[in-house]
Design a protein around this motif. Structure first.
Motif, mmCIF file in Angstrom:
data_model
loop_
_atom_site.group_PDB
_atom_site.id
_atom_site.type_symbol
_atom_site.label_atom_id
_atom_site.label_comp_id
_atom_site.label_asym_id
_atom_site.label_seq_id
_atom_site.Cartn_x
_atom_site.Cartn_y
_atom_site.Cartn_z
ATOM 1 N N TYR A 59 -5.704 -3.290 -0.394
ATOM 2 C CA TYR A 59 -5.852 -2.083 0.414
ATOM 3 C C TYR A 59 -6.827 -2.270 1.554
ATOM 4 C CZ TYR A 59 -3.478 -0.028 -3.508
ATOM 5 O OH TYR A 59 -2.579 0.260 -4.466
ATOM 6 N N GLN B 45 -6.921 -1.451 4.790
ATOM 7 C CA GLN B 45 -7.258 -0.416 5.768
ATOM 8 C C GLN B 45 -7.635 0.910 5.119
ATOM 9 O OE1 GLN B 45 -4.088 -1.732 5.690
ATOM 10 N NE2 GLN B 45 -4.597 -3.477 6.950
ATOM 11 N N PHE B 46 -7.783 0.891 3.803
ATOM 12 C CA PHE B 46 -7.990 2.180 3.149
ATOM 13 C C PHE B 46 -9.314 2.814 3.528
ATOM 14 C CE2 PHE B 46 -9.245 5.002 -0.277
ATOM 15 C CZ PHE B 46 -8.117 5.778 -0.359
ATOM 16 N N ARG B 47 -9.284 4.090 3.794
ATOM 17 C CA ARG B 47 -10.537 4.799 4.037
ATOM 18 C C ARG B 47 -10.357 6.227 3.569
ATOM 19 N NH1 ARG B 47 -10.421 6.963 9.968
ATOM 20 N NH2 ARG B 47 -8.569 8.142 9.470
ATOM 21 N N ARG B 48 -11.262 6.655 2.761
ATOM 22 C CA ARG B 48 -11.273 8.044 2.338
ATOM 23 C C ARG B 48 -12.719 8.407 2.056
ATOM 24 N NH1 ARG B 48 -7.269 10.064 -2.290
ATOM 25 N NH2 ARG B 48 -6.875 12.190 -1.683
ATOM 26 N N ILE C 102 -10.177 12.808 7.844
ATOM 27 C CA ILE C 102 -10.109 12.795 6.377
ATOM 28 C C ILE C 102 -10.616 14.137 5.853
ATOM 29 C CG2 ILE C 102 -11.019 11.724 4.282
ATOM 30 C CD1 ILE C 102 -9.394 9.665 5.521
ATOM 31 N N VAL D 16 2.419 10.967 7.613
ATOM 32 C CA VAL D 16 1.901 10.626 6.297
ATOM 33 C C VAL D 16 2.509 11.545 5.238
ATOM 34 C CG1 VAL D 16 -0.216 9.490 6.954
ATOM 35 C CG2 VAL D 16 -0.163 11.968 6.805
ATOM 36 N N MET E 135 6.877 3.986 -6.374
ATOM 37 C CA MET E 135 6.063 2.893 -5.846
ATOM 38 C C MET E 135 5.014 2.455 -6.860
ATOM 39 S SD MET E 135 7.085 2.170 -2.813
ATOM 40 C CE MET E 135 5.771 1.344 -1.976
ATOM 41 N N TYR F 41 4.802 -1.128 -8.548
ATOM 42 C CA TYR F 41 3.793 -2.070 -8.078
ATOM 43 C C TYR F 41 2.426 -1.875 -8.718
ATOM 44 C CZ TYR F 41 7.291 -2.934 -4.515
ATOM 45 O OH TYR F 41 8.446 -3.228 -3.876
ATOM 46 N N LYS G 223 4.021 1.215 7.114
ATOM 47 C CA LYS G 223 3.909 2.606 6.663
ATOM 48 C C LYS G 223 2.776 2.753 5.639
ATOM 49 C CE LYS G 223 6.493 6.488 4.795
ATOM 50 N NZ LYS G 223 7.801 7.006 4.367
ATOM 51 N N SER H 129 0.079 1.111 5.485
ATOM 52 C CA SER H 129 -1.210 1.112 6.180
ATOM 53 C C SER H 129 -1.488 2.464 6.819
ATOM 54 C CB SER H 129 -1.232 0.050 7.278
ATOM 55 O OG SER H 129 -0.888 -1.186 6.751
ATOM 56 N N PHE I 64 -0.608 5.278 5.750
ATOM 57 C CA PHE I 64 -1.056 6.169 4.682
ATOM 58 C C PHE I 64 -2.491 5.853 4.283
ATOM 59 C CE2 PHE I 64 2.327 8.836 2.735
ATOM 60 C CZ PHE I 64 3.256 8.656 3.735
ATOM 61 N N ARG I 65 -2.762 4.566 4.127
ATOM 62 C CA ARG I 65 -4.114 4.197 3.694
ATOM 63 C C ARG I 65 -5.142 4.617 4.733
ATOM 64 N NH1 ARG I 65 -1.619 -0.523 1.917
ATOM 65 N NH2 ARG I 65 -2.442 -1.663 3.687
ATOM 66 N N PHE I 66 -4.744 4.496 5.987
ATOM 67 C CA PHE I 66 -5.650 4.896 7.055
ATOM 68 C C PHE I 66 -5.982 6.375 6.939
ATOM 69 C CE2 PHE I 66 -6.907 5.868 11.446
ATOM 70 C CZ PHE I 66 -7.806 4.830 11.661
ATOM 71 N N ALA I 67 -5.036 7.144 6.421
ATOM 72 C CA ALA I 67 -5.264 8.582 6.252
ATOM 73 C C ALA I 67 -5.897 8.888 4.899
ATOM 74 C CB ALA I 67 -3.946 9.330 6.387
ATOM 75 N N GLY I 68 -6.275 7.850 4.165
ATOM 76 C CA GLY I 68 -6.936 8.078 2.887
ATOM 77 C C GLY I 68 -5.991 8.276 1.718
ATOM 78 N N ILE I 69 -4.734 7.835 1.891
ATOM 79 C CA ILE I 69 -3.776 7.961 0.796
ATOM 80 C C ILE I 69 -3.410 6.557 0.329
ATOM 81 C CG2 ILE I 69 -1.526 8.828 0.111
ATOM 82 C CD1 ILE I 69 -1.718 10.728 2.515
ATOM 83 N N PRO I 70 -3.757 6.228 -0.913
ATOM 84 C CA PRO I 70 -3.534 4.858 -1.362
ATOM 85 C C PRO I 70 -2.068 4.573 -1.654
ATOM 86 C CG PRO I 70 -4.492 6.170 -3.122
ATOM 87 C CD PRO I 70 -4.387 7.075 -1.939
ATOM 88 N N VAL I 71 -1.557 3.488 -1.061
ATOM 89 C CA VAL I 71 -0.186 3.071 -1.326
ATOM 90 C C VAL I 71 -0.205 1.553 -1.506
ATOM 91 C CG1 VAL I 71 2.166 3.028 -0.472
ATOM 92 C CG2 VAL I 71 0.638 4.855 0.231
ATOM 93 N N PRO I 72 0.448 1.048 -2.533
ATOM 94 C CA PRO I 72 0.479 -0.398 -2.713
ATOM 95 C C PRO I 72 1.141 -1.091 -1.514
ATOM 96 C CG PRO I 72 1.330 0.728 -4.660
ATOM 97 C CD PRO I 72 1.169 1.762 -3.593
ATOM 98 N N GLU I 73 0.574 -2.217 -1.104
ATOM 99 C CA GLU I 73 1.063 -2.931 0.063
ATOM 100 C C GLU I 73 2.343 -3.688 -0.261
ATOM 101 O OE1 GLU I 73 -0.356 -3.160 3.167
ATOM 102 O OE2 GLU I 73 1.247 -4.457 3.843
ATOM 103 N N THR I 74 2.412 -4.138 -1.514
ATOM 104 C CA THR I 74 3.438 -5.085 -1.933
ATOM 105 C C THR I 74 4.844 -4.726 -1.491
ATOM 106 O OG1 THR I 74 2.682 -4.128 -3.988
ATOM 107 C CG2 THR I 74 2.725 -6.510 -3.856
ATOM 108 N N SER I 75 5.128 -3.433 -1.309
ATOM 109 C CA SER I 75 6.504 -3.052 -0.994
ATOM 110 C C SER I 75 6.957 -3.695 0.307
ATOM 111 C CB SER I 75 6.629 -1.537 -0.909
ATOM 112 O OG SER I 75 5.940 -1.065 0.218
ATOM 113 N N PHE J 73 9.579 1.877 0.888
ATOM 114 C CA PHE J 73 8.658 3.019 0.891
ATOM 115 C C PHE J 73 9.104 4.027 1.948
ATOM 116 C CE2 PHE J 73 4.248 4.703 2.031
ATOM 117 C CZ PHE J 73 4.278 5.639 1.026
#
Lengths: 819, 224
Positions: A454, A456-459, A474, A722, A732, A736, B39, B41, B43-54, B192
Motif C-alpha cells: 500500500y 500511496q495509502f494515506r488516511r 480525508i 472513489v 477483492m 487477495y 484505480k 492507488s 482509492f488508497r490516496f483517498a484513504g480507502i485500502p485496496v489490495p494492489e495485487t489485482s 477492480f
C-alpha cells in the motif's frame, strides 16, 4: 432551592413519583444510572431534574443569576431526529417557567450549517443531539475545550440503541467524554427490558467499577388492556399474502368511533397497502388518514407527527417508526394489525395511547390469520407474567472502531496507549485483543497489514505513538461518511421538479421501467428515470398494484413470546380454550390436531407430505424466523453433504420447510443427527461460503469502515472516482486479503445477528432433549400451509401464485369442513 | 473446460474470450476495454485500502492473452487509467516492464472519460491515444457506445453485467458481452471495477463471462 423545582412540578398539577425523586437525589449525589419506566410516566423529568437542581443549588440567589446564558452543562442524546424536537420542548418548559438563564438547542443532521457554526462558537446550556452528530462533533479538535463545562450526559431511549451499532457508537463517544471529564455523570432512560442490568453496564462501560451507579425502576405498573377483534369466520389456512384486509370493515368501524387512531402494521409495505385500502373504502375521509414509516421523507413524517400532536388527524397507518416515545396525547386508540412478534413491542405500542401517567394503555388487535389469535392470547399471558425480551448488545464491531479511531485522529489526534485504554473501557470493546487493536491501527495508517502493498495509502498519519489526520480531503470524506450507519442501499424518490417523497431500496427501483406504476408514501406514482442517485417519479391517477418491499423490516417472533405461544398450544391440546382468542382459534387447532398433531413444549414436530411438485418437510422449532433461516440453511447443507441434492427453503416464525424432488431416507435418529448442535459453527461457516449472506452483510460494514462512499444526491463529482460497490470490495478482499478482519466481521455478524446463532444453538440443544415426532400427513396442515404458500411464491408469478394458493386453501377448507 | 464463443458480426468472425477480450483472428487484433489501471492507488490516496495485487494479475492476464493469441495489435477501448491521483512511479514502472515484454505488439488507446481526467500516458509506453470513432476495417472503435451509420461499433464504458435467476430463486450475476445489431459492448477488463446490470431489448445478444468460459444466454432465460 429544591422548592423551586418542586413548586414548578406542582404548578403543572403533578406529584413526583418516588422513582423521580430517587433519580434527582442520585444525580445530585454525583451518581450515574439507568431509569426505566413504561412510557408516559415522566422519565424525561426524572433525569432532567438532576442537572437543573444541581444548578439551582449552586445558584441559590435568583438576584445573582447571570444574565448571559450558562455554558454547556448537559448533553442529551436521542436515537431519533423526530424525537429531538419534542425533547427540546419538554426540556425548555421548566427552563422558561423558572426563568433559568439556560438555553436548550437542537443539533442534528438537519440543523442548518449556519446554526451549527454558531453553536460551535458557543454551545447552549443543554444540547439535544443524536449519536451521529455527537460523533461528528468529536472530529473537531476544539470540541474538548468547548465541552469543558459539561456535567451530565443523558441518553434517551437507551433500549432502542443498546442492541445496535449505534449503541456502540454511543458507548465510544461516552468513553471519550469520560476521558475528558472523569466525574461526568451519565444517565440512561429505558423502557422495560429483559436485561436491564446489562443495559446499565453497557451504558457505563468500565466506569461501572469506579463510579457510583444505580438502576432506578418506576415501581408503577401501567394498566394494560389487550382486546382482539374476533372475526366471525376465520380462514383455517393462513398464508403470508394476507395482511388482515378482510377485517377492514370492522377496523373502519373502530376508527370511526375515536377521534384519533394509530394503526400499527408490521412492515412498511403493509403501511402502503392498508393506507390505500382505507382510502378506497372511505374516500370521504380523504386527508384525515395519513401514513408514516421510516422510508417516507422526513418532512412528510414531521407533518404527520405535528398533526398527531394537534389531534387533527383521524388515523395514521404506521410501523415501528412511531414506536418511540413521542407524546401524542390526543391518540385515543391503538390498533395492531398482524402478529405482535414481541412482548415489549406490544407494551410499547399500547403505551402510545393513554400516554398520561395514570391512564390505561389499551391496544386493539386485528389478526391476519388464525394462528395470530394464539399469539395475541400469548402476548397477554406473557405481559401478565411480566416476561420481557432482552436486547443483546453488539460486541466488538471493528468497522465502527475503524471509524472511531479516524474520528479520534481527526479530533486532535491520540496517543496509542491512552486511546486503547479508553476504547477498552467501553462494554463493546472490553475484550478487544491486542491483535485486533493492532489490525485496526494498521488498517487506518497503512491500509492493511502488508506494508509494501500500500505505498500511496494515506488516511491516518503516525508520528511515533501519536496519530492524527492532516489531509483536509480525508477529513471531509470522513465527516461525510459518519452517520450513514442506518442507510442501506437506498435510493431517494423525488417527484420531477417537485418534492422528495422518501427512499426505496435500490433493487426495487432497478426492476422498474419508465412508465411503471407503483404506490409509495401514500401516492400513486409513475417511474420516470434515475438521475444522480435519485429515482424521479411523476404522480399518477392510475391505481398501481406494485408496492415496494423493504428488507429487514421483519422482526422475528421473540423467544419470550414463542415460549408463551407454545404454552397456549399445549393448553389447546388439553382442551383448554380460556380466552376469546383461543376460543376463536379452536376450530383451526382442532384440524391441526386431527390431521397431524399439536406439539407440546417438549416435542419437536416434523411433518412431511408428498405433492406433485416434490416432497415437503416441515420442521417446527418455534424459534423465530431468523434462527429458522439459519436452521434451514444448515439442515439442507447437512443433508446435502450426505447425499447431494437441491432444496428449496422457506421459513416463518414457527418453523421452516425443505422441499426436494424425492423423499429423504431419514429416520428419527438421522433427523436428530441433522439437528445436532455439534459442529454447528463450523457447518454454518461452510454454508456461508456457498451463499451470498456474508457478501450482502458486508455492505453496511464497508460503509461504516469508510470503504464505500455513497454519493449523496448531487454530491461533487470528485467523489465518484472513489466509488466502488461493497460487493467488489468483498470479492477483492476475499481473493487477495482473505485474513482481512472486516470479512471476518461480516461472517460473524451474519452468524450472530442475522441467523441468531445463539438462539439457533439453544434451539438445537433443547431439541436434543425433545421428543422428535415424524408425521406424514395426507395434506397440508394449518401449520404447514403458510410455509408451502411461501415456497410457491418463489416459483411463479404473483397472479398465478395468488390463484394457486387460493385454490389450494379452498380445497383444504372443504376437507376441513368434511372432517 | 475452456469455452470461447465465435460470433459472426459486421461480416467478420470475432471470438469472445473468457479473459474479457475480443479476438479478431483475421486481423490478429485483440480488443479490451476499461482496465482502469491505478484505480487501487486512487482509492488508497483517498484513504480507502485496496489490495494492489489485482492490477498485477490483470496485467498478467493481458500478457497471457497476447501470447496465447499471438496478437499483433491491441486496441484498448478506453479507460486505460482510472484517475490522476492513481499516477505513480511504481505503476508506470510496472507498465513499462510489461510493455517491454510485448515490444512487437502495436497498441492503441481509444481515449475514455477516465483517460481524459488521468492525463496522458508516458511516451515510452508507446501506446498512442486516439479519439473515437477510430476506424479499423468495418469496425468503429469507441469508448462510449453510440450507433454510427454504416459501421459496427465496438465499445466499452458501460461495464455490462447480467443477472440470471432460476425457479428456486437462486440468482447469479456476471459480467457479459452485450451485442446489438450495430453496437458491441465489452465487459470491463479490470478486475477492480464495478458492473452495470443490462436490460435486454429484442434481438440483443448477451454472453456471460464465467471463470473460464463464455456462454450465450438463451433468449428464454433472458426474458423476465
Amino acid at each position: 432551592m429544591k422548592t423551586l423545582w418542586s413548586e414548578w412540578f406542582r404548578t403543572k398539577g403533578w406529584k413526583p413519583f418516588p422513582f423521580q425523586e430517587e433519580a434527582w437525589a442520585a444525580s445530585l449525589a454525583g451518581e450515574s444510572g439507568l431509569v426505566h419506566a413504561p412510557t408516559g410516566l415522566g422519565k424525561t423529568y426524572a433525569v432532567w431534574g438532576g442537572p437543573v437542581l444541581e444548578w439551582l443549588e449552586e445558584n441559590p440567589e435568583r438576584e445573582t443569576w447571570p444574565k448571559k446564558p450558562e455554558p454547556l452543562r448537559v448533553l442529551w442524546l436521542t436515537p431519533l431526529r423526530a424525537l429531538a424536537n419534542d425533547t427540546v420542548e419538554s426540556l425548555r418548559a421548566p427552563v422558561v417557567d423558572l426563568g433559568l438563564p439556560w438555553t436548550v438547542e437542537l443539533r442534528t443532521g438537519d440543523t442548518s450549517a449556519a446554526a451549527r457554526q454558531k453553536q460551535r462558537r458557543r454551545f447552549p446550556t443543554a444540547l439535544v443531539t443524536t449519536p451521529e452528530s455527537l460523533s461528528l462533533l468529536l472530529t473537531h479538535a476544539d470540541t474538548r475545550e468547548k465541552f469543558a463545562s459539561l456535567r451530565c450526559v443523558i441518553v434517551d431511549e437507551w433500549h432502542e440503541l443498546v442492541g445496535s451499532k449505534r449503541g456502540v457508537q454511543t458507548e465510544l463517544c461516552l468513553a471519550r467524554l469520560r476521558q475528558w471529564a472523569p466525574g461526568l455523570r451519565v444517565w440512561g432512560l429505558s423502557a422495560t427490558l429483559g436485561n436491564l442490568d446489562e443495559a446499565l453496564h453497557v451504558l457505563l462501560g468500565g466506569a461501572i467499577k469506579t463510579a457510583k451507579s444505580r438502576l432506578i425502576s418506576a415501581q408503577v405498573r401501567k394498566k394494560f388492556e389487550l382486546k382482539t377483534l374476533i372475526p366471525r369466520s376465520m380462514e383455517r389456512f393462513p398464508w403470508s399474502g394476507h395482511v388482515g384486509l378482510r377485517l377492514l370493515p370492522e377496523v373502519i368501524k373502530r376508527i370511526e368511533k375515536c377521534r384519533t387512531t394509530l394503526l400499527f402494521v408490521n412492515t412498511r409495505s403493509q403501511v402502503e397497502i392498508w393506507f390505500q385500502a382505507l382510502q378506497r373504502a372511505r374516500p370521504d375521509w380523504g386527508g384525515d388518514v395519513a401514513l408514516h414509516h421510516g422510508s417516507v421523507d422526513r418532512k412528510q413524517r414531521e407533518a404527520v407527527e405535528e398533526r398527531l400532536r394537534a389531534g387533527t388527524v383521524k388515523c395514521v397507518v404506521c410501523t415501528g417508526s412511531l414506536d418511540l416515545g413521542v407524546d401524542f396525547s390526543p391518540v385515543e386508540q391503538v390498533i395492531q394489525v398482524g402478529a405482535p412478534k414481541g412482548v415489549a413491542r406490544m407494551l410499547q405500542r399500547a403505551g402510545r395511547s393513554g400516554h398520561q401517567p395514570r391512564a390505561v394503555s389499551r391496544i386493539f388487535c386485528v389478526p391476519a390469520h388464525a394462528l395470530e389469535l394464539v399469539e395475541f392470547a400469548a402476548v397477554r399471558d406473557a405481559i401478565t407474567r411480566g416476561e420481557m425480551e432482552a436486547r443483546e448488545p453488539v460486541e466488538r464491531p471493528l468497522d465502527l472502531l475503524v471509524q472511531h479511531v479516524v474520528t479520534l485522529a481527526l479530533g486532535g489526534g491520540f496517543h496509542e496507549e491512552q486511546a486503547r485504554a479508553e476504547i477498552r473501557s467501553t462494554y463493546a470493546f472490553r475484550d478487544l485483543s491486542d491483535e485486533e487493536w493492532r489490525w485496526v491501527i494498521d488498517f487506518v495508517t497503512r491500509g492493511g497489514q502488508s506494508l509494501k502493498a500500500y505505498p500511496q495509502f494515506r488516511r491516518v498519519r503516525q508520528d511515533g505513538d501519536f496519530f492524527s489526520v492532516d489531509q483536509p480531503d480525508i477529513a471531509r470524506f470522513h465527516r461525510m461518511s459518519i452517520g450513514t450507519i442506518t442507510s442501506d442501499a437506498m435510493m431517494s424518490v423525488r417527484v420531477v421538479r417537485g418534492a422528495y417523497l422518501g427512499s426505496i431500496e435500490e433493487s426495487f427501483i432497478a426492476r422498474l421501467k419508465a412508465g411503471d406504476g407503483f404506490s409509495f408514501a401514500g401516492f400513486q406514482l409513475e417511474f420516470v428515470r434515475v438521475h444522480e442517485m435519485t429515482a424521479m417519479v411523476r404522480k399518477s391517477k392510475k391505481a398501481a398494484r406494485l408496492i415496494p418491499q423493504w428488507m429487514g423490516g421483519k422482526m422475528p417472533l421473540s423467544t419470550q413470546l414463542a415460549r408463551s405461544v407454545r404454552l397456549k398450544l399445549a393448553e389447546a391440546k388439553r382442551g383448554v380454550f380460556d380466552s376469546p382468542e383461543m376460543k376463536a382459534a379452536e376450530p383451526v387447532l382442532k384440524i391441526q390436531a386431527a390431521w397431524s398433531l399439536i406439539p407440546e413444549p417438549d416435542e419437536l414436530l416434523i411433518e412431511w407430505t408428498e405433492t406433485r411438485e416434490g416432497v415437503l418437510y416441515f420442521i417446527y422449532p418455534f424459534a423465530g424466523r431468523l434462527a429458522h433461516e439459519g436452521l434451514a440453511v444448515l439442515t439442507a447443507h447437512r443433508i446435502g453433504k450426505v447425499s447431494p441434492r437441491s432444496f428449496a427453503l422457506t421459513m416463518n416464525d414457527y418453523g421452516f420447510a425443505l422441499a426436494t424432488a424425492t423423499p429423504l431416507e431419514l429416520d428419527e435418529a438421522a433427523w436428530r443427527e441433522m439437528l445436532s448442535p455439534a459442529m454447528l459453527v463450523e457447518d454454518i461457516l461452510e454454508c456461508l461460503n456457498s451463499t451470498e449472506l456474508a457478501r450482502r452483510k458486508f455492505r453496511e460494514i464497508a460503509r461504516i469502515a469508510g470503504l464505500v462512499f455513497q454519493g449523496y444526491p448531487g454530491s461533487a463529482k470528485s467523489t465518484r472516482q472513489v466509488q466502488a460497490s461493497s460487493g467488489l470490495f468483498y470479492d477483492m478482499f476475499a481473493q487477495y486479503e482473505p485474513d482481512n478482519r472486516l470479512l471476518d466481521q461480516a461472517r460473524r455478524e451474519v452468524i450472530e445477528r442475522q441467523l441468531e446463532v445463539r438462539r439457533l444453538q439453544e434451539t438445537l440443544m433443547q431439541a436434543q432433549n425433545m421428543k422428535l415426532i415424524l408425521r406424514r400427513t395426507e395434506r397440508l396442515t394449518p401449520l404447514s400451509f403458510p410455509l408451502w404458500a411461501m415456497w410457491v411464491q418463489g416459483q411463479v408469478s404473483t397472479e398465478k401464485w395468488a390463484d394457486k394458493v387460493r385454490r389450494m386453501s379452498e380445497q383444504l377448507e372443504a376437507e376441513a369442513l368434511k372432517a | 473446460m475452456r469455452a470461447d464463443v465465435t460470433l459472426e458480426w459486421g461480416g467478420e468472425t470475432l471470438t469472445l474470450l473468457p479473459e474479457r477480450a475480443v479476438w479478431w483472428a483475421a486481423e490478429k487484433t485483440l480488443f479490451i476495454a476499461d482496465p482502469h489501471f491505478g484505480k487501487a492507488s486512487v482509492f488508497r490516496f483517498a484513504g480507502i485500502p485496496v489490495p494492489e495485487t489485482s492490477h498485477d494479475e490483470d496485467l498478467e492476464r493481458l500478457s497471457h492473452l497476447l501470447t496465447m493469441t499471438g496478437a499483433q495489435r491491441l486496441v484498448i477501448l478506453g479507460d486505460f487509467l482510472h484517475g490522476k491521483t492513481g499516477r505513480n512511479e511504481a505503476m508506470f514502472a510496472t507498465l513499462a516492464a510489461w510493455r517491454q515484454r510485448h515490444a512487437e505488439t502495436e497498441m492503441v488507446l481509444v481515449e475514455g472519460n477516465h483517460d481524459r481526467h488521468a492525463g496522458a500516458l508516458p511516451e515510452d509506453l508507446r501506446i498512442p491515444c486516439v479519439q473515437g470513432p477510430w476506424c479499423l476495417g468495418p469496425f468503429h472503435c469507441r469508448h462510449e457506445p453510440q450507433e454510427d451509420t454504416d459501421a459496427h461499433v465496438l465499445a466499452g464504458h458501460i461495464h455490462p453485467a447480467f443477472r440470471l435467476s432460476d425457479r428456486m430463486g437462486a440468482s447469479l450475476r456476471a459480467p457479459c458481452f452485450h451485442f446489438s445489431a450495430r453496437v458491441g459492448i465489452l465487459p470491463a477488463f479490470g478486475s477492480f471495477t464495478g458492473t452495470h446490470g443490462m436490460r435486454l431489448e429484442p434481438n440483443d445478444r448477451v454472453f456471460l463471462v464465467g471463470p473460464d468460459s463464455v456462454i450465450e444466454v438463451s433468449p428464454t432465460l433472458a426474458k423476465r
